[in-house]
Design a protein around this motif. Structure first.
Motif, mmCIF file in Angstrom:
data_model
loop_
_atom_site.group_PDB
_atom_site.id
_atom_site.type_symbol
_atom_site.label_atom_id
_atom_site.label_comp_id
_atom_site.label_asym_id
_atom_site.label_seq_id
_atom_site.Cartn_x
_atom_site.Cartn_y
_atom_site.Cartn_z
ATOM 1 N N UNK A 35 0.864 -1.178 0.000
ATOM 2 C CA UNK A 35 0.000 0.000 0.000
ATOM 3 C C UNK A 35 0.903 1.231 0.000
ATOM 4 N N UNK A 36 0.617 2.194 -0.852
ATOM 5 C CA UNK A 36 1.379 3.437 -0.824
ATOM 6 C C UNK A 36 0.433 4.600 -0.587
ATOM 7 N N UNK A 37 0.927 5.616 0.092
ATOM 8 C CA UNK A 37 0.062 6.751 0.426
ATOM 9 C C UNK A 37 0.875 8.020 0.612
ATOM 10 N N UNK A 38 0.163 9.152 0.619
ATOM 11 C CA UNK A 38 0.757 10.459 0.896
ATOM 12 C C UNK A 38 -0.325 11.316 1.554
ATOM 13 N N UNK A 39 0.084 12.103 2.526
ATOM 14 C CA UNK A 39 -0.857 12.966 3.231
ATOM 15 C C UNK A 39 -0.906 14.323 2.542
ATOM 16 N N UNK A 40 -1.947 15.115 2.800
ATOM 17 C CA UNK A 40 -2.083 16.410 2.123
ATOM 18 C C UNK A 40 -0.877 17.322 2.335
ATOM 19 N N UNK A 41 -0.454 17.944 1.239
ATOM 20 C CA UNK A 41 0.593 18.944 1.306
ATOM 21 C C UNK A 41 2.012 18.422 1.377
#
Length: 281
Positions: A65-71
């Motif tokens: 799973x890959x992800x990124x948070x806002x900003x």
């Protein structure tokens, strides 16, 4: 022989809010440093994705799973000779804020997730199934919303943390925030460094160094990002790429296309058609 690159994007409207999806296969694509207004959450189907995130060089292999948070600024490139194929969700920050507050039974800050790669087979299967259901026009809306909430609940409960406090550096955080607001308000103009420095209350030299250090992008790169973000909204509303380019502050459609592909991963025309085609079903 590598298969050709392919992207499919769409926007699904639910009672919880709009959900943007992308199913893509990339081999030579390289994403420039950029950030998103909301959360990115996806699963790697084949190959491997390499990216820089929160000061680290990461690799998300098949099944991760890959992800990124806002900003949070990040990049993207192939970490496997065959490239990578993934299914991605682009979720409004308000959607996760609402889910987090409902889980906690009180108003809480936006969930912060430090890791850009999660090795969680159960979550990966949930994301993969949800993505496929979201793309299926015949799937009941209630089923889509139920599975979406299940994914968000697992992510927030298992990986969500309070956002780390910002480092105190005098008036610089406020100055940078003021400059970012100024860029978004005037993105269609040819903004000068002197303008931004005056708005932020810093000298031009101090402003450029401070902005780049805190944001992770130069002021000009941030301006391009703001213009691309505006163009995506215009394209999603149905405006032709040429008109969206001018309104967003680009010189012409080719200027928009060059930057759009490096940040969004597809062309403005394909992005507009994908969203419009899904809406018409």
């Amino acid at each position: 022989m590598n298969r050709p690159e392919k992207t499919r994007m769409c926007r699904v409207h639910t009672g919880l809010g709009p959900v943007n999806l992308m199913h893509a296969r990339y081999v030579t694509q390289t994403f420039a440093p950029h950030f998103h207004e909301g959360y990115c959450l996806g699963v790697i189907e084949r190959g491997a994705l390499g990216f820089r995130y929160m000061g680290e060089n990461l690799v998300a292999p098949a099944g991760a799973v890959n992800l990124a948070v806002p900003g949070e600024v990040h990049t993207g490139h192939a970490a496997h000779e065959a490239g990578w194929t993934y299914r991605m969700f682009y979720l409004d920050a308000g959607l996760l804020a609402s889910a987090a507050s409902q889980i906690a039974a009180k108003t809480v800050p936006l969930p912060f997730i430090r890791d850009g790669v999660l090795f969680d087979p159960g979550l990966a299967r949930m994301i993969h199934r949800l993505h496929r259901r979201m793309q299926a026009p015949q799937a009941p809306l209630l089923e889509k919303e139920t599975e979406l909430l299940a994914v968000l609940t697992r992510v927030i409960r298992k990986y969500g943390r309070p956002h780390p406090p910002a480092r105190e550096t005098g008036r610089e955080p406020v100055a940078v925030g003021t400059a970012r607001d100024y860029i978004h308000a005037h993105h269609a103009r040819d903004i000068s460094v002197d303008e931004l420095a005056a708005a932020s209350g810093l000298s031009p030299y101090h402003f450029i160094r401070t902005f780049s250090r805190q944001v992770g992008l130069t002021p000009h790169a941030y301006l391009i990002q703001a213009r691309v973000q505006r163009a995506t909204h215009l394209l999603a509303s149905g405006e032709p790429p040429a008109q969206a380019a001018v309104e967003a502050g680009f010189y012409d459609q080719s200027h928009l296309s060059r930057h759009f592909k490096r940040i969004v991963g597809t062309t403005p025309g394909r992005y507009r058609n994908s969203v419009q085609d899904h809406r018409s079903r």
